[in-house]
Design a protein around this motif. Structure first.
Motif, short mmCIF file in Angstrom:
data_model
loop_
_atom_site.label_atom_id
_atom_site.label_comp_id
_atom_site.label_asym_id
_atom_site.label_seq_id
_atom_site.Cartn_x
_atom_site.Cartn_y
_atom_site.Cartn_z
N GLY A 1 0.75 -1.35 -0.15
CA GLY A 1 -0.01 0.06 -0.03
C GLY A 1 0.94 1.27 -0.02
O GLY A 1 0.45 2.26 -0.69
N ALA A 2 1.92 1.32 0.65
CA ALA A 2 3.11 2.32 0.74
C ALA A 2 3.41 2.74 -0.65
O ALA A 2 3.60 3.94 -1.07
CB ALA A 2 4.03 2.10 1.74
N CYS A 3 3.80 1.68 -1.43
CA CYS A 3 4.51 1.65 -2.96
C CYS A 3 3.45 2.38 -3.66
O CYS A 3 3.73 3.04 -4.42
CB CYS A 3 4.90 0.45 -3.22
SG CYS A 3 6.49 -0.11 -2.16
N ALA A 4 2.21 1.88 -3.35
CA ALA A 4 1.11 2.30 -4.45
C ALA A 4 0.87 3.63 -4.07
O ALA A 4 0.75 4.46 -4.91
CB ALA A 4 -0.19 1.40 -4.15
N THR A 5 0.85 4.35 -2.81
CA THR A 5 0.48 5.50 -2.48
C THR A 5 1.54 6.44 -2.98
O THR A 5 1.31 7.59 -3.37
CB THR A 5 0.29 5.70 -0.92
OG1 THR A 5 -0.90 4.86 -0.49
CG2 THR A 5 0.11 7.11 -0.43
N ALA A 6 2.77 6.04 -2.84
CA ALA A 6 4.06 7.05 -3.13
C ALA A 6 4.14 7.13 -4.71
O ALA A 6 4.15 8.06 -5.28
CB ALA A 6 5.13 6.03 -3.02
N GLY A 7 3.74 5.79 -5.37
CA GLY A 7 3.66 6.07 -6.95
C GLY A 7 2.54 7.04 -7.21
O GLY A 7 2.77 7.96 -8.37
N ALA A 8 1.59 7.05 -6.79
CA ALA A 8 0.25 7.73 -7.10
C ALA A 8 0.66 9.29 -6.61
O ALA A 8 0.43 10.14 -7.64
CB ALA A 8 -0.94 7.38 -6.33
N ILE A 9 1.26 9.70 -5.60
CA ILE A 9 1.55 11.04 -5.36
C ILE A 9 2.59 11.56 -6.12
O ILE A 9 2.67 12.55 -6.80
CB ILE A 9 1.74 11.10 -3.60
CG1 ILE A 9 0.80 10.59 -2.97
CG2 ILE A 9 2.42 12.33 -3.47
CD1 ILE A 9 1.10 10.51 -1.54
N ILE A 10 3.64 10.69 -6.17
CA ILE A 10 4.68 11.29 -7.26
C ILE A 10 4.39 11.55 -8.67
O ILE A 10 4.67 12.24 -9.27
CB ILE A 10 5.99 10.06 -7.14
CG1 ILE A 10 6.62 10.27 -5.79
CG2 ILE A 10 6.98 10.65 -7.97
CD1 ILE A 10 7.56 9.14 -5.52
N GLY A 11 3.69 10.36 -9.22
CA GLY A 11 3.25 10.50 -10.66
C GLY A 11 2.36 11.45 -10.87
O GLY A 11 2.49 12.25 -11.97
N ASP A 12 1.37 11.86 -9.89
CA ASP A 12 0.61 13.07 -10.01
C ASP A 12 1.36 14.39 -10.25
O ASP A 12 1.01 15.20 -10.79
CB ASP A 12 -0.54 12.85 -9.15
CG ASP A 12 -2.12 13.00 -9.43
OD1 ASP A 12 -2.18 12.51 -10.99
OD2 ASP A 12 -2.98 13.24 -8.87
N SER A 13 2.33 14.49 -9.15
CA SER A 13 3.15 15.76 -8.93
C SER A 13 3.87 15.80 -10.30
O SER A 13 4.00 17.03 -10.73
CB SER A 13 3.94 15.48 -7.80
OG SER A 13 3.27 15.34 -6.56
#
Length: 217
Positions: free
Chosen positions: A57-69
């Motif tokens: 879940g942490a990897c998915a969250t990090a990917g979502a936040i970084i990708g959107d940024s």
């Protein structure tokens, strides 16, 4: 070879990396099956102790936040010319009507458009770049991006993981159930988006229609 059998041969670190990268690229603006990868990985974690759902879940969250940024930065730098180029290349997704509808949504809902966009397949892909193009203040975008990423990625991982544990006896045929579940989620998201887009377009057309001039005495 079944999907489950193939995933069982992949090290946990590779699964974490795959989820983070695919979701990051999808959030950046590249149409990839991020939700399908996340759902499949969360189901796998519920069946095998080698994959930690918290790390997943942490990897998915990090990917979502970084990708959107990154998508926001690209949209802010490219501006309107980027939308014009995308409209010429992908008129079905970036046509003038779609852009106008998105702009009205951002103007009306602001940061909530970014937050709730995380839960709709197409909006999840375009929210970051569009927020940048439309010059949403970064601090507002960041708050909505972080909260949306945590709730969507972390929440999806948790829900699917615990469903997998409770329904373990039903998940023996992981390759079929995972596919069906992912397809249902994707189709539902698409239908919701199309319905909202049609309503928004109809409302915009109504607003654009000039009112009849009053008749003088």
């Amino acid at each position: 070879m079944h999907v489950q059998e193939w995933l069982e041969t992949v090290p946990a670190v590779a699964v974490y990396a795959l989820v983070g990268v695919v979701i990051g690229l999808e959030s950046l603006g590249i149409p990839l099956p991020g939700e399908i990868i996340l759902v499949s990985s969360a189901l796998l974690a519920s069946q095998h102790g080698d994959i930690d759902p918290v790390i997943l879940g942490a990897c998915a969250t990090a990917g979502a936040i970084i990708g959107d940024s990154i998508g926001y930065a690209i949209g802010r730098r490219g501006g309107r010319p980027l939308l014009a180029w995308l409209g010429a290349k992908f008129p079905r997704h970036f046509g003038e009507g779609h852009i106008a509808t998105a702009e009205r949504s951002f103007q009306k809902w602001g940061m909530w458009a970014v937050f709730f966009g995380r839960f709709v397949a197409l909006l999840r892909i375009f929210a970051g770049p569009l927020a940048g193009v439309l010059r949403m203040p970064y601090w507002k975008f960041l708050i909505a991006n972080v909260l949306g990423g945590i709730v969507w990625a972390g929440g999806t991982t948790a829900v699917i993981y615990y469903v997998g544990i409770v329904a373990e006896s039903w998940l023996k045929r992981f390759s079929w159930l995972g596919l069906v579940l992912a397809v249902l989620i994707g189709v539902t998201s698409m239908l919701v988006l199309k319905r909202k887009a049609k309503k928004a377009a109809a409302a915009a057309a109504t607003e654009a229609t000039p009112a009849p001039a009053p008749v003088g005495d």
